[in-house]
Design a protein around this motif. Structure first.
Motif, PDB file in Angstrom:
ATOM      1  N   PHE A 108      -2.079 -40.217  32.046  1.00 47.55           N
ATOM      2  CA  PHE A 108      -3.348 -39.511  31.848  1.00 47.55           C
ATOM      3  C   PHE A 108      -4.442 -40.114  32.726  1.00 47.55           C
ATOM      4  O   PHE A 108      -5.205 -39.389  33.378  1.00 47.55           O
ATOM      5  N   LEU A 109      -4.540 -41.444  32.740  1.00 42.90           N
ATOM      6  CA  LEU A 109      -5.591 -42.091  33.519  1.00 42.90           C
ATOM      7  C   LEU A 109      -5.410 -41.832  35.011  1.00 42.90           C
ATOM      8  O   LEU A 109      -6.383 -41.566  35.729  1.00 42.90           O
ATOM      9  N   ALA A 110      -4.161 -41.890  35.476  1.00 40.15           N
ATOM     10  CA  ALA A 110      -3.910 -41.629  36.900  1.00 40.15           C
ATOM     11  C   ALA A 110      -4.227 -40.183  37.264  1.00 40.15           C
ATOM     12  O   ALA A 110      -4.647 -39.892  38.389  1.00 40.15           O
ATOM     13  N   ALA A 111      -4.055 -39.277  36.306  1.00 36.68           N
ATOM     14  CA  ALA A 111      -4.313 -37.856  36.574  1.00 36.68           C
ATOM     15  C   ALA A 111      -5.782 -37.571  36.822  1.00 36.68           C
ATOM     16  O   ALA A 111      -6.121 -36.522  37.393  1.00 36.68           O
ATOM     17  N   GLN A 112      -6.669 -38.479  36.402  1.00 36.91           N
ATOM     18  CA  GLN A 112      -8.091 -38.240  36.585  1.00 36.91           C
ATOM     19  C   GLN A 112      -8.503 -38.284  38.049  1.00 36.91           C
ATOM     20  O   GLN A 112      -9.584 -37.826  38.410  1.00 36.91           O
ATOM     21  N   ARG A 113      -7.644 -38.827  38.905  1.00 35.98           N
ATOM     22  CA  ARG A 113      -7.954 -38.906  40.333  1.00 35.98           C
ATOM     23  C   ARG A 113      -7.498 -37.675  41.103  1.00 35.98           C
ATOM     24  O   ARG A 113      -7.702 -37.599  42.305  1.00 35.98           O
ATOM     25  N   ARG A 114      -6.826 -36.745  40.404  1.00 35.04           N
ATOM     26  CA  ARG A 114      -6.245 -35.585  41.072  1.00 35.04           C
ATOM     27  C   ARG A 114      -6.644 -34.305  40.345  1.00 35.04           C
ATOM     28  O   ARG A 114      -7.127 -34.349  39.219  1.00 35.04           O
ATOM     29  N   THR A 115      -6.403 -33.200  40.991  1.00 31.30           N
ATOM     30  CA  THR A 115      -6.511 -31.930  40.286  1.00 31.30           C
ATOM     31  C   THR A 115      -5.378 -31.842  39.274  1.00 31.30           C
ATOM     32  O   THR A 115      -4.391 -32.578  39.353  1.00 31.30           O
ATOM     33  N   ARG A 116      -5.495 -30.932  38.327  1.00 31.02           N
ATOM     34  CA  ARG A 116      -4.460 -30.809  37.304  1.00 31.02           C
ATOM     35  C   ARG A 116      -3.112 -30.473  37.928  1.00 31.02           C
ATOM     36  O   ARG A 116      -2.080 -31.032  37.545  1.00 31.02           O
ATOM     37  N   MET A 167     -11.819 -30.189  40.086  1.00 26.35           N
ATOM     38  CA  MET A 167     -11.188 -31.506  39.918  1.00 26.35           C
ATOM     39  C   MET A 167     -11.953 -32.327  38.893  1.00 26.35           C
ATOM     40  O   MET A 167     -13.171 -32.368  38.891  1.00 26.35           O
ATOM     41  N   ASN A 168     -11.220 -33.002  38.023  1.00 24.42           N
ATOM     42  CA  ASN A 168     -11.831 -33.869  37.027  1.00 24.42           C
ATOM     43  C   ASN A 168     -12.322 -35.144  37.701  1.00 24.42           C
ATOM     44  O   ASN A 168     -11.568 -35.860  38.331  1.00 24.42           O
ATOM     45  N   THR A 169     -13.593 -35.430  37.582  1.00 22.20           N
ATOM     46  CA  THR A 169     -14.173 -36.585  38.268  1.00 22.20           C
ATOM     47  C   THR A 169     -14.365 -37.779  37.355  1.00 22.20           C
ATOM     48  O   THR A 169     -14.978 -38.767  37.717  1.00 22.20           O
ATOM     49  N   THR A 170     -13.847 -37.698  36.120  1.00 18.38           N
ATOM     50  CA  THR A 170     -13.945 -38.836  35.219  1.00 18.38           C
ATOM     51  C   THR A 170     -13.256 -40.044  35.839  1.00 18.38           C
ATOM     52  O   THR A 170     -12.104 -39.963  36.230  1.00 18.38           O
ATOM     53  N   THR A 171     -13.941 -41.128  35.987  1.00 18.45           N
ATOM     54  CA  THR A 171     -13.423 -42.272  36.716  1.00 18.45           C
ATOM     55  C   THR A 171     -12.491 -43.101  35.844  1.00 18.45           C
ATOM     56  O   THR A 171     -12.882 -43.622  34.815  1.00 18.45           O
ATOM     57  N   PRO A 172     -11.223 -43.250  36.260  1.00 19.70           N
ATOM     58  CA  PRO A 172     -10.319 -44.090  35.498  1.00 19.70           C
ATOM     59  C   PRO A 172     -10.540 -45.551  35.839  1.00 19.70           C
ATOM     60  O   PRO A 172     -11.038 -45.888  36.903  1.00 19.70           O
ATOM     61  N   TYR A 173     -10.177 -46.419  34.955  1.00 20.19           N
ATOM     62  CA  TYR A 173     -10.258 -47.839  35.247  1.00 20.19           C
ATOM     63  C   TYR A 173      -9.217 -48.560  34.411  1.00 20.19           C
ATOM     64  O   TYR A 173      -8.620 -47.998  33.513  1.00 20.19           O
ATOM     65  N   ARG A 174      -8.958 -49.803  34.752  1.00 19.52           N
ATOM     66  CA  ARG A 174      -7.922 -50.553  34.055  1.00 19.52           C
ATOM     67  C   ARG A 174      -8.491 -51.164  32.786  1.00 19.52           C
ATOM     68  O   ARG A 174      -9.500 -51.874  32.829  1.00 19.52           O
TER      69      ARG A 174
END
Length: 392
Positions: free
Chosen positions: A74-82, A1-8
């Motif tokens: 793309f940013l929302a996808a960072q909270r999930r697996t591909r 899982m991508n753990t890059t933290t998204p933010y606004r």
């Protein structure tokens, strides 16, 4: 899982809020301007400067919103697996298509029998999300390649001989070429196809492809530099293609005998379907605006952010509010129940409406009235974690 933290990123919410506010102007004009149903506001031979600008400025709304939807995906996808992110995009896209056919169509027409089903931007966004989900499940490189091909290459079909009738013709219209087709479903129901899917998909895919510029660890100065370079490049591409007048628009630019009409014609690119020239003309300045809004902290930007954080909620609500006002005005101006059923919009006779100054006053009132509901919903969504909120 991508753990890059998204933010606004503030610039995204501000720009999205700005285009939502401007979008409401166009729909207010549709409902309340006296020539909205009878004349082309972009025709240099019949329009006025103010009417032309009122319609033209709203051209920036749909492509900017679709592009930012790709960035947000793309940013929302960072909270999930591909795989989970792709599956969610597919589900949300199909849900948006259903919403367009039902909730949005009803808000536009107020016709409970759904005699005229309208397929517009939410329809195009929905199917674009489905395609984005499938491609992103495969790889980000597939998203980028498909985005480039669709964005820059879809106008190749302008030079192709396509079927003129039958199911194949309808399919080409749905995917690439429609300029506003009306297809009979049966003796009493019509389908209005106003947004071709794939040109909008290309815009969304490119938005997704630059989504990595907006993650927390990406340097803001570098992001701003890239946005400026991309924006200037698109503006230059628009000017070049428009000047050459050979590729990038379904029909060539019209030449008029006077300078003013030629200037209006120069900026009158095709939204139906969205041409390369149209996309470059609108997204170039949009990218420059994203760069300019970086770390913006003004009172007016805070107001726009409220609308930009809940765009779907605002979008649905503004149609129902505008049409409810139309019903009130319809009866207040002496129209009878026998005049209600108009195609495609009930309570909207073709010979009806007001001058632009009153249209602008209605627009400002509607946008202001939606501020508190949007702020409430933004706070509600921030404080709750129900699964269905992610679909709004």
């Amino acid at each position: 899982m991508n753990t890059t933290t998204p933010y606004r990123v503030t610039s995204i919410d501000v720009l999205r809020g700005l285009v939502m506010v401007i979008m409401a102007l166009d729909h207010t004009r549709d409902f309340f301007h006296r020539t909205a149903m009878t004349a082309d506001p972009l025709d240099p031979s019949t329009t006025s400067t103010m009417l032309y600008f009122t319609r033209w400025i709203t051209h920036f709304c749909a492509p900017t919103f679709v592009f930012l939807s790709g960035v947000s995906a793309f940013l929302a996808a960072q909270r999930r697996t591909r795989q989970d992110a792709a599956y969610f995009l597919i589900k949300r896209g199909l849900w948006l298509v259903l919403v367009e056919v039902t909730l949005i169509t009803l808000g536009l027409t107020f016709n409970p029998s759904f005699n005229f089903i309208i397929l517009q931007v939410i329809w195009a966004i929905g199917w674009s999300m489905v395609i984005l989900g499938l491609l992103s499940w495969w790889s980000r490189k597939a998203v980028l390649i498909a985005g480039i091909l669709l964005f820059f290459g879809h106008n190749v079909v302008d030079y192709m001989k396509l079927p003129a009738e039958g199911p194949a013709a309808v399919m080409w219209q749905i995917l690439l070429t429609t300029r506003g087709a009306v297809v009979p479903l049966d003796a009493t129901h019509l389908l209005g196809i106003f947004y071709a899917i794939l040109p909008w998909t290309g815009i969304m895919l490119l938005g997704y492809s630059i989504g990595s510029w907006f993650i927390r660890d990406f340097p803001a100065a570098k992001r701003k530099q890239r946005l400026v370079m991309a924006g200037v490049t698109l503006v230059a591409l628009f000017v070049l293609l428009r000047w050459i007048n050979l590729y990038g628009n379904p029909v060539p630019r019209k030449i008029y005998p006077d300078l003013w009409s030629n200037m209006l014609s120069f900026f009158d690119t095709s939204k139906y379907p969205p041409s390369l020239q149209y996309a470059a003309m609108t997204l170039g300045p949009a990218l420059l605006a994203l760069a300019a809004f970086e770390n913006l902290q003004q009172k007016w930007s805070g107001v726009l952010t409220v609308y930009g954080r809940v765009p779907f909620f605002y979008y649905v609500l503004h149609f129902y509010l505008l049409h409810a006002l139309l019903v009130i005005v319809f009866f207040a101006t002496g129209h009878s129940a026998a005049q209600i059923a108009q195609v495609p919009f009930w309570f909207r006779p073709a010979e009806f409406g007001y001058a632009l100054p009153l249209v602008y006053l209605i627009w400002i009132g509607v946008v202001a009235a939606l501020y508190r509901p949007c702020r409430w919903f933004d706070r509600y969504r921030a404080a709750h974690r129900q699964w269905w909120l992610s679909y709004l």
